[in-house]
Write a protein that holds these residues in place. Structure first.
Motif, short mmCIF file in Angstrom:
data_model
loop_
_atom_site.label_atom_id
_atom_site.label_comp_id
_atom_site.label_asym_id
_atom_site.label_seq_id
_atom_site.Cartn_x
_atom_site.Cartn_y
_atom_site.Cartn_z
N LEU A 63 0.72 -1.01 0.14
CA LEU A 63 -0.14 0.14 0.12
C LEU A 63 1.18 1.19 -0.12
N TYR A 64 0.75 2.17 -0.90
CA TYR A 64 1.57 3.32 -1.07
C TYR A 64 0.62 4.53 -1.15
N LEU A 65 1.27 5.46 -0.44
CA LEU A 65 0.71 7.03 -0.38
C LEU A 65 1.48 7.94 -1.11
N LEU A 66 1.14 8.80 -2.08
CA LEU A 66 1.86 9.70 -3.15
C LEU A 66 1.00 10.80 -2.62
N SER A 67 1.73 12.07 -2.40
CA SER A 67 1.55 13.18 -2.41
C SER A 67 1.27 13.88 -3.60
N ALA A 68 0.59 15.04 -3.73
CA ALA A 68 0.46 15.73 -4.65
C ALA A 68 1.42 16.10 -5.90
N PHE A 125 5.20 7.17 0.02
CA PHE A 125 5.28 6.46 1.44
C PHE A 125 4.63 5.25 1.28
N LYS A 126 5.47 4.23 1.81
CA LYS A 126 4.90 2.90 1.97
C LYS A 126 4.15 3.04 3.50
N VAL A 127 2.84 2.39 3.47
CA VAL A 127 1.95 2.24 4.44
C VAL A 127 2.12 1.12 5.16
N LEU A 128 2.36 0.89 6.57
CA LEU A 128 2.61 -0.43 7.10
C LEU A 128 1.65 -0.98 8.36
N GLY A 129 1.95 -2.00 8.74
CA GLY A 129 1.35 -2.27 9.97
C GLY A 129 -0.11 -2.35 10.07
N LYS A 130 -0.97 -1.93 11.37
CA LYS A 130 -2.06 -2.14 11.76
C LYS A 130 -2.73 -0.68 10.83
N LEU A 161 -4.09 7.36 8.16
CA LEU A 161 -2.81 7.68 7.90
C LEU A 161 -2.04 8.69 8.65
N GLN A 162 -2.97 9.38 9.53
CA GLN A 162 -2.10 10.53 10.60
C GLN A 162 -1.75 9.67 11.65
N GLU A 163 -2.20 8.78 12.13
CA GLU A 163 -1.89 8.18 13.35
C GLU A 163 -0.67 6.96 13.35
N GLY A 164 0.14 7.11 14.53
CA GLY A 164 1.24 6.20 14.74
C GLY A 164 2.43 6.52 13.83
N ASN A 165 3.27 5.86 13.52
CA ASN A 165 4.15 5.81 12.92
C ASN A 165 4.29 4.94 11.57
N SER A 166 3.17 4.84 10.75
CA SER A 166 2.74 3.77 9.91
C SER A 166 3.08 4.16 8.43
N LEU A 167 3.84 5.37 8.27
CA LEU A 167 4.16 5.94 7.07
C LEU A 167 5.81 5.63 6.85
N GLN A 168 6.51 4.80 5.95
CA GLN A 168 7.73 4.52 5.68
C GLN A 168 7.83 5.54 4.70
N GLY A 169 8.96 6.76 4.66
CA GLY A 169 9.21 7.60 3.92
C GLY A 169 10.26 6.88 2.72
N LEU A 170 9.86 7.19 1.45
CA LEU A 170 10.58 6.57 0.54
C LEU A 170 11.55 7.69 -0.31
#
Length: 290
Positions: A63-68, A125-130, A161-170
């Motif tokens: 699962l990947y998140l890309l900003s604008a 970002f790669k979205v991780l975990g719970k 997406l805003q909670e915890g440290n779930s976003l691994q910056g690429l």
């Protein structure tokens, strides 16, 4: 306002969130960008993800998140382009158009946290975990949501997406300005050429001609947009391909090195260890136990 690279999400001008399914043998294979934020779940398929200065593998379940306005391409592996293959690619994506909300809504007190997060979160970002697990549950049924239900589901995703440290910056380098349409097309042509020809000998003059630039101008152009020299980037592409073959084939290390475009086995071993922190033999042995 600069034009974006030639790719637009088919949508109305006032749609805050759009759900899209991409299904076929391979994913859209041209480097592109758009003003919407993108959240993509790889349900089937694998290949190389190129986004900004990042190059890495994508696999089923990611699962990947890309900003604008992040230039990107999910480049399916070569086997997915084989006309005789029965392999399929499938991705579910949410596109968020925050401009559709209007500046006034984002200034409402309840949206202050979201607004701040949008300002601070740039890149891919790669979205991780719970967090990933909870978002995938929502995305699984997203096509069934309409109206306020769709808005609420989208807000649940954004909250997660805003909670915890779930976003691994690429990205190490996040571009401060968008590509013009001309720059975007040029970069797309260069990346497509490198990815399709990486197993062959590619010279600087050759790839500069693809970009229709002098060698000196191309070197500046490429380094500004990827944070790497052409040689560094090409080596990285080849190492990624070698990693795939070390996991999925029974070829010898020498066969893999030459197949991926390395003309010298000792150089391949040095380059691989520098990139991966271990030799090809150690990498293959480790992966066989996972």
């Amino acid at each position: 306002m600069k034009k974006i690279i030639s790719f637009q999400i088919p949508k109305s001008n006032k749609e805050f969130v759009r759900f899209q399914v991409d299904a076929g043998k391979h994913f859209y294979d041209k480097l592109h960008q758009h003003p919407q934020w993108q959240l993509t779940w790889i349900k089937e398929g694998k290949g190389q993800l190129m986004v900004g200065d990042y190059l890495g593998r994508f696999e089923k379940g990611d699962l990947y998140l890309l900003s604008a306005n992040m230039p990107h391409v999910f480049r399916s592996d070569a086997e997915f382009f084989d006309p005789d293959t029965d392999k399929q690619s499938l991705g579910n994506t949410l596109f968020f158009d925050f401009e559709a909300l209007g500046k006034g809504l984002l200034e409402v007190e309840e949206f202050a946290g979201l607004h701040h997060w949008l300002q601070q979160t740039k890149g891919s970002f790669k979205v991780l975990g719970k967090t990933k697990e909870s978002i995938l549950e929502i995305m699984e049924d997203f096509k069934d949501y309409q109206g306020l239900g769709k808005i609420l589901a989208a807000l649940h995703v954004l909250q997660a997406l805003q909670e915890g440290n779930s976003l691994q910056g690429l990205n190490k380098l996040v571009p401060q300005k968008d590509y013009t349409e001309t720059e975007g097309k040029r970069m797309g042509q260069v990346m497509s050429y490198i990815l399709s020809q990486s197993q062959n000998a590619i010279g600087l003059q050759e790839v500069a001609e693809v970009a229709n630039l002098s060698k000196e101008a191309f070197c500046r152009f490429f380094k500004e947009r990827t944070g790497k020299t052409f040689t560094e980037f090409l080596t990285q592409v080849r190492i990624h391909q070698a990693c795939q073959l070390l996991q999925e084939s029974d070829w010898t290390i020498s066969q893999i090195a030459y197949h991926c475009g390395f003309q010298n086995l000792s150089y391949f071993n040095r380059a691989f260890k520098k990139a991966q922190g271990e030799t090809p033999k150690e990498y293959r042995s480790k992966m066989s136990y996972q």
